[in-house]
Design an enzyme around this catalytic site. Structure first.
Site, short mmCIF file in Angstrom:
data_model
loop_
_atom_site.label_atom_id
_atom_site.label_comp_id
_atom_site.label_asym_id
_atom_site.label_seq_id
_atom_site.Cartn_x
_atom_site.Cartn_y
_atom_site.Cartn_z
N HIS A 27 44.83 57.48 30.33
CA HIS A 27 43.49 58.06 30.48
C HIS A 27 43.22 58.28 31.96
O HIS A 27 43.17 57.32 32.73
CB HIS A 27 42.43 57.11 29.91
CG HIS A 27 42.63 56.83 28.45
ND1 HIS A 27 42.03 57.58 27.47
CD2 HIS A 27 43.38 55.90 27.81
CE1 HIS A 27 42.40 57.12 26.28
NE2 HIS A 27 43.22 56.10 26.46
N LEU A 28 43.07 59.54 32.33
CA LEU A 28 42.81 59.85 33.75
C LEU A 28 41.34 60.13 34.02
O LEU A 28 40.95 60.29 35.18
CB LEU A 28 43.64 61.06 34.19
CG LEU A 28 45.12 60.82 34.47
CD1 LEU A 28 45.81 62.14 34.83
CD2 LEU A 28 45.32 59.80 35.58
N ARG A 29 40.54 60.24 32.95
CA ARG A 29 39.11 60.62 33.11
C ARG A 29 39.01 61.99 33.78
O ARG A 29 39.96 62.73 33.85
CB ARG A 29 38.33 59.56 33.90
CG ARG A 29 38.49 58.13 33.41
CD ARG A 29 38.16 57.98 31.94
NE ARG A 29 38.15 56.58 31.52
CZ ARG A 29 38.45 56.19 30.29
NH1 ARG A 29 38.76 57.06 29.36
NH2 ARG A 29 38.40 54.92 29.97
N ASN A 39 40.31 62.32 25.52
CA ASN A 39 38.99 61.82 25.09
C ASN A 39 37.97 61.83 26.22
O ASN A 39 37.34 60.82 26.53
CB ASN A 39 39.11 60.41 24.46
CG ASN A 39 39.58 59.36 25.45
OD1 ASN A 39 40.30 59.65 26.39
ND2 ASN A 39 39.16 58.12 25.23
N LEU A 71 40.81 48.42 23.24
CA LEU A 71 41.08 48.73 21.84
C LEU A 71 42.44 49.39 21.71
O LEU A 71 42.74 50.28 22.53
CB LEU A 71 39.99 49.65 21.28
CG LEU A 71 38.64 48.94 21.07
CD1 LEU A 71 37.54 49.96 20.76
CD2 LEU A 71 38.73 47.89 19.97
N ALA A 93 35.37 49.46 26.14
CA ALA A 93 36.75 49.00 25.92
C ALA A 93 37.67 49.77 26.85
O ALA A 93 37.56 50.99 26.97
CB ALA A 93 37.14 49.26 24.47
N HIS A 123 37.18 52.08 33.52
CA HIS A 123 35.71 52.16 33.37
C HIS A 123 35.12 51.47 34.59
O HIS A 123 35.66 50.44 35.03
CB HIS A 123 35.24 51.40 32.12
CG HIS A 123 35.65 52.02 30.83
ND1 HIS A 123 34.94 53.05 30.24
CD2 HIS A 123 36.69 51.76 30.00
CE1 HIS A 123 35.53 53.39 29.09
NE2 HIS A 123 36.60 52.63 28.93
N HIS A 165 45.52 57.06 17.30
CA HIS A 165 44.87 55.79 17.61
C HIS A 165 44.85 55.07 16.26
O HIS A 165 44.08 55.44 15.37
CB HIS A 165 43.46 55.99 18.17
CG HIS A 165 42.79 54.68 18.45
ND1 HIS A 165 42.72 54.14 19.72
CD2 HIS A 165 42.20 53.78 17.63
CE1 HIS A 165 42.12 52.97 19.65
NE2 HIS A 165 41.78 52.73 18.39
N ASP A 223 48.14 53.04 28.32
CA ASP A 223 46.75 53.08 27.87
C ASP A 223 45.82 52.64 29.01
O ASP A 223 44.76 52.06 28.76
CB ASP A 223 46.52 52.22 26.63
CG ASP A 223 45.20 52.53 25.94
OD1 ASP A 223 44.60 53.58 26.25
OD2 ASP A 223 44.77 51.72 25.10
#
Ligand code: NCD
Ligand code: ZN
Length: 346
Positions: free
Chosen positions: A15-17, A41, A219, A263, A251, A136, A247
């Site tokens: 996840h790189l945002r 996401n 998660l 999460a 945050h 997922h 993963d």
């Protein structure tokens, strides 16, 4: 053994945002990995090839000119994803997979799939193109205990999809239980699974030791010690079904240390070192390179990287916090000492 040298790995679940946060984290992954499967996401999610292309451009422009890191983009499946978009993605040279988030299962999954039957037409289109489905793997529903979600997902969703689409490549992201390990091992090569460094290094006690530790909450949630040991055996045991996918899911500190904390664990700062730490616990580095750098490209039918990375046994302390677009990010193992360090050659 004080030195390890492996083919440069890839991160098959990252996840790189997005801007401005992405700019704070992308260099950590780019330093260690050649390629990464970038999760879609975002809010709003990456649902089309055009959105994936634009996101990829933003990532590339955040990297230094000489950087060779390749973001491999993914599409976020919804109840309304069209067959046309999947055909377009499978023909593109920048979208490599589509991700199934059961609606409500995790961060930014509200727009996800409410019933797998709603994407059957899309799966029918993906199969002949050998276009990978990433999952997922947690069932949703208030009646399902949070620690049982993975098992219920196999029984209700994955097993039926496997029977109906036997030659669709499916990658189960971030497995967390022996039930999943056994299921994946019992299947053919069309099913693979990634394992995160944190699921290899902590069990659920880490969340509750002497008070609640939100930075260990992710998660799928970490499970029992015997479950961690089963994952470690799967990762280090040489089965080609399993490979690295961090993963890493940053945050901001305030979003984790909150009455309703998010999460996600940020491991990208030292992902290779964390995996080395785990294999050290397993006491066997025989299959370290295969897990990190060979099994993933084989699953995605991509070439193996040509560069190498070296690690040395050097003690160092993970920083307490990192900058995160004017906020703070607490990395996994913050303030703790690790035994391995990636070193750059002279
Ligand atoms: C991920 C995130 O924050 O985007 N969180 C996590 O705990 N792993 C979403 C996900 O992969 O489930
Ligand atoms: Zn994830």
């Amino acid at each position: 053994m004080n030195r390890l040298s492996i083919i440069k790995p890839d991160d098959w679940h990252l996840h790189l945002r997005d801007s401005p946060y992405m700019e704070s984290v992308v260099a950590d992954s780019a330093r260690q990995f050649s390629r990464a499967i970038v999760m879609p996401n975002l809010n709003p999610p990456v649902r089309s090839c055009d959105e994936a292309y634009a996101y990829r451009q933003r990532i590339l422009s955040a990297l230094a000119d000489e950087c060779q890191f390749q973001p491999l983009m993914t599409l976020y499946l919804t109840d309304n994803t069209s067959r046309e978009e999947i055909v377009k993605a499978s023909k593109s040279d920048f979208v490599f997979a589509a991700k199934l988030y059961p609606a409500g299962a995790t961060t930014n999954s509200d727009a996800g799939v409410t019933d797998v039957a709603n994407i059957y037409a899309v799966l029918e289109t993906m199969q002949p193109h050998s276009f990978p489905l990433l999952v997922h793997g947690e069932a949703t529903g208030e009646e399902i205990d949070v620690f049982d979600r993975e098992k219920v997902f196999i029984d209700r969703t994955l097993n039926p999809v496997r029977s109906d689409f036997p030659v669709l490549p499916i990658l189960w992201e971030a497995i967390s239980m022996p039930y999943a390990v056994d299921y994946v091992e019992s299947q053919d090569d069309w099913l693979g699974a990634t394992i995160t460094p944190h699921h290899l290094l902590i069990n659920r006690n880490a969340m509750f030791a002497g008070g609640f530790h939100p930075h260990h909450y992710c998660l799928p949630v970490a499970k029992r010690e015997e479950h961690r040991l089963a994952l470690l055996k799967a990762a280090s045991g040489g089965s080609t079904h399993f490979f690295a996918g961090t993963d890493s899911a940053p945050h901001a500190r305030h979003a984790k240390e909150s009455a309703c904390g998010c999460a996600g664990i940020y491991s990208a700062l030292c992902a290779i070192e964390l995996y080395a730490e785990a294999f050290e616990l397993a006491g066997d580095f025989t299959h370290f390179e295969a897990f990190m750098s060979l099994n993933g490209p084989a699953f995605y039918q991509l070439p193996v990287n040509s560069m190498r990375v070296n690690l040395e046994r050097i003690e160092w302390t993970v920083p307490d916090t990192l900058p995160f677009a004017g906020e703070e990010l607490v990395p996994f193992k913050a303030g703790e000492v690790l035994q391995w360090k990636v070193v750059t050659d002279d």
